[in-house]
Design an enzyme around this catalytic site. Sequence first.
Site, PDB file in Angstrom:
ATOM      1  N   ASP A 243      19.801  15.530 -58.469  1.00  0.00           N
ATOM      2  CA  ASP A 243      18.890  16.799 -58.785  1.00  0.00           C
ATOM      3  C   ASP A 243      19.643  18.038 -58.761  1.00  0.00           C
ATOM      4  O   ASP A 243      19.992  18.701 -57.921  1.00  0.00           O
ATOM      5  CB  ASP A 243      17.894  16.894 -57.748  1.00  0.00           C
ATOM      6  CG  ASP A 243      16.999  17.933 -57.540  1.00  0.00           C
ATOM      7  OD1 ASP A 243      17.356  18.720 -58.696  1.00  0.00           O
ATOM      8  OD2 ASP A 243      16.197  18.367 -56.868  1.00  0.00           O
TER       9      ASP A 243
ATOM     10  N   LYS B   5      15.719  27.802 -63.032  1.00  0.00           N
ATOM     11  CA  LYS B   5      16.855  28.653 -62.323  1.00  0.00           C
ATOM     12  C   LYS B   5      17.891  29.051 -63.432  1.00  0.00           C
ATOM     13  O   LYS B   5      18.003  30.209 -63.589  1.00  0.00           O
ATOM     14  CB  LYS B   5      17.545  27.796 -61.293  1.00  0.00           C
ATOM     15  CG  LYS B   5      16.559  27.718 -60.118  1.00  0.00           C
ATOM     16  CD  LYS B   5      16.237  26.307 -59.429  1.00  0.00           C
ATOM     17  CE  LYS B   5      15.087  25.783 -58.794  1.00  0.00           C
ATOM     18  NZ  LYS B   5      14.540  26.852 -57.840  1.00  0.00           N
TER      19      LYS B   5
ATOM     20  N   TRP C 179      15.543  19.968 -50.124  1.00  0.00           N
ATOM     21  CA  TRP C 179      15.092  19.430 -51.357  1.00  0.00           C
ATOM     22  C   TRP C 179      15.401  17.910 -51.353  1.00  0.00           C
ATOM     23  O   TRP C 179      14.956  17.055 -51.980  1.00  0.00           O
ATOM     24  CB  TRP C 179      15.733  20.125 -52.565  1.00  0.00           C
ATOM     25  CG  TRP C 179      14.709  21.411 -52.653  1.00  0.00           C
ATOM     26  CD1 TRP C 179      15.289  22.787 -52.353  1.00  0.00           C
ATOM     27  CD2 TRP C 179      13.478  21.451 -53.211  1.00  0.00           C
ATOM     28  NE1 TRP C 179      14.427  23.424 -52.832  1.00  0.00           N
ATOM     29  CE2 TRP C 179      13.260  22.898 -53.182  1.00  0.00           C
ATOM     30  CE3 TRP C 179      12.492  20.589 -53.992  1.00  0.00           C
ATOM     31  CZ2 TRP C 179      12.057  23.313 -53.880  1.00  0.00           C
ATOM     32  CZ3 TRP C 179      11.510  21.007 -54.293  1.00  0.00           C
ATOM     33  CH2 TRP C 179      11.048  22.340 -54.245  1.00  0.00           C
TER      34      TRP C 179
END
Lengths: 357, 357
Positions: A168, A192, A102
Amino acid sequence: MARVYNFSAGPAMLPQAVIEKAQAEMLDWHGTGMSIMEVSHRGADYMSVASKAEADLRALMAIPDNYKVLFLQGGASLQFAMTPLNLAQAGDTVDYFNTGVWSEKAIKEASKFCHVNVVATNTSAVPDRSEWKLSSNAKYVHYTPNETIGGLEFQDIPDVGDKVLVADMSSTILSRPIDVSKFGLIYAGAQKNIGPAGLTIVIIRDDLMGKARSGTPTMLDYKVAADNDSMYNTPATYAWYMAGLVFEWLKETGGLSAMAAVNQRKADKLYAAIDGSNGFYANPVKLSDRSWMNVPFTLKDSALDAEFLKASKAAGLTSLKGHKIVGGMRASIYNAMPEAGVDALIAFMADFARKHG
Amino acid sequence: MARVYNFSAGPAMLPQAVIEKAQAEMLDWHGTGMSIMEVSHRGADYMSVASKAEADLRALMAIPDNYKVLFLQGGASLQFAMTPLNLAQAGDTVDYFNTGVWSEKAIKEASKFCHVNVVATNTSAVPDRSEWKLSSNAKYVHYTPNETIGGLEFQDIPDVGDKVLVADMSSTILSRPIDVSKFGLIYAGAQKNIGPAGLTIVIIRDDLMGKARSGTPTMLDYKVAADNDSMYNTPATYAWYMAGLVFEWLKETGGLSAMAAVNQRKADKLYAAIDGSNGFYANPVKLSDRSWMNVPFTLKDSALDAEFLKASKAAGLTSLKGHKIVGGMRASIYNAMPEAGVDALIAFMADFARKHG
């Protein structure tokens, strides 16, 4: 069928109480004769939902008054562009840590808009302070506190001095208390620890807005979103409502300190089971930097992967297949995963190892 | 409370059967022990939902094979930027019709990226062919088939010769059959005739992709979305699922021709009630160009507006307040509004006029 323990990395399991409440009020929200999904975002009913969700999130995370909370769309992947478009001009230097898949995606996108300096690269341990190469002139420093695929997590907030820190937090937000004042910008896809997919939470310090570069699409300008209370156009109203139910549930279950204690316990016992399996299971991440939320692990013999997945699913433990990039298994154990679910997984893993060891 | 007739312009009423089905399978989708909201978008369960929704939409709209259907986020407002970023380069000329508030917003955003030529401006009637000033070199021609606020609707597709035609169909898509092959690009926010807010449908001809200008954020590039089946990152999975339920419902109720017949009848009788009220109610749009979906109307005496809203709400007819830009009332009568709801509104309006006329 009974509800299963769903270890999906996202969209992920939601708290049972939240899903039940959403179901109960699906056809008639608070006696209005309408689903909350069907009402105007500009009406008093929906505005009360929206503002309560924001207030609850502010309370949970102790977000200071000089930060705006935005409820946007597009996921972290859109934030990968919005961050440089809003916080830097073309030609500016920005600093990025690279700790996994990511991070790499964020770096690749930012490179379209700025000069990216990679501070340090390590996908199995948080880079040691001595290895960091911070730029003197970086407009901000970006990192990924928790790598959802690799299972690497920063246990502490990196100290970048007076630089603007951007994170993030998609797969770690709300898993524990954090000091928001250390950050300039926090963003997180909802799917999530927050709610359904299709919602992105942004927490941004006031002074960082209003400087988007020329040519930034209106919908990608944080200032426009903030000035319109995230309703420049129609927001993802149902996902926002669901997030509000999750925030209520978190408050009722004791807030982020209580959640952190459970999360640490869940992670500790699962890693202990992996490490105590005499090599039947393995996790490659440095002990101190292992994720509380995403626990990737491999089987000694990958020929057993298919059998592991089949048997675990039959036992009501679903979505354990690892990301295709790293293979093996991954147990995502977000806030909504009950400790009993982790216990059931550990018992299954021990039994499986006994049978196939 | 019983379900009400909700005339909101969007988010709007959903078919009762759809909401009931969503409620019934909220906790356990198809025996999986999970909500469809909780499952991975990459898993077989969700993929079946996603692909069935697309197939049903293709069947309903008879979308030719050389068009891609995308399930995106950000609403029409993000499409206002994506259209010029993908279909034109800086300095190119693009043509826009201006028929109301939403046309103006599209024009304003496109002007950040291209030279916009306004073909014709008229907010109370579709501009006559003789007034159009099309550019010889326009990369595309954009129009808003139905203006949600003004209540103006093109009853026919404008003939722009061999130019690429682009339409913001947010408030008219699925209200009737259309010939998709006349268009290069169609986009629509979902929250009127498709499903919950937070989903945007894009229908784009294959050959128009792959030409996004340099510096376009990856998430705003149609080609990237198409190449990844709208799963470059996590899509708005629950909204997509809900849209699929709406598409199923449309198929079961006879498809778009059947829907068009009901929609025309609903609109005709409501306009007849307005026009037959001896001036108590009024609608400013040219008769032939009135919207089937959004019916704005004013009361002769605006001092009665508050009483009208209060009494209509008490009668189970909600969200009739007009947009603040035009004032008065607005009845949005999308596909999900039963004909009985329009009948109830007409009866209420007649009664109200009798009492206050």
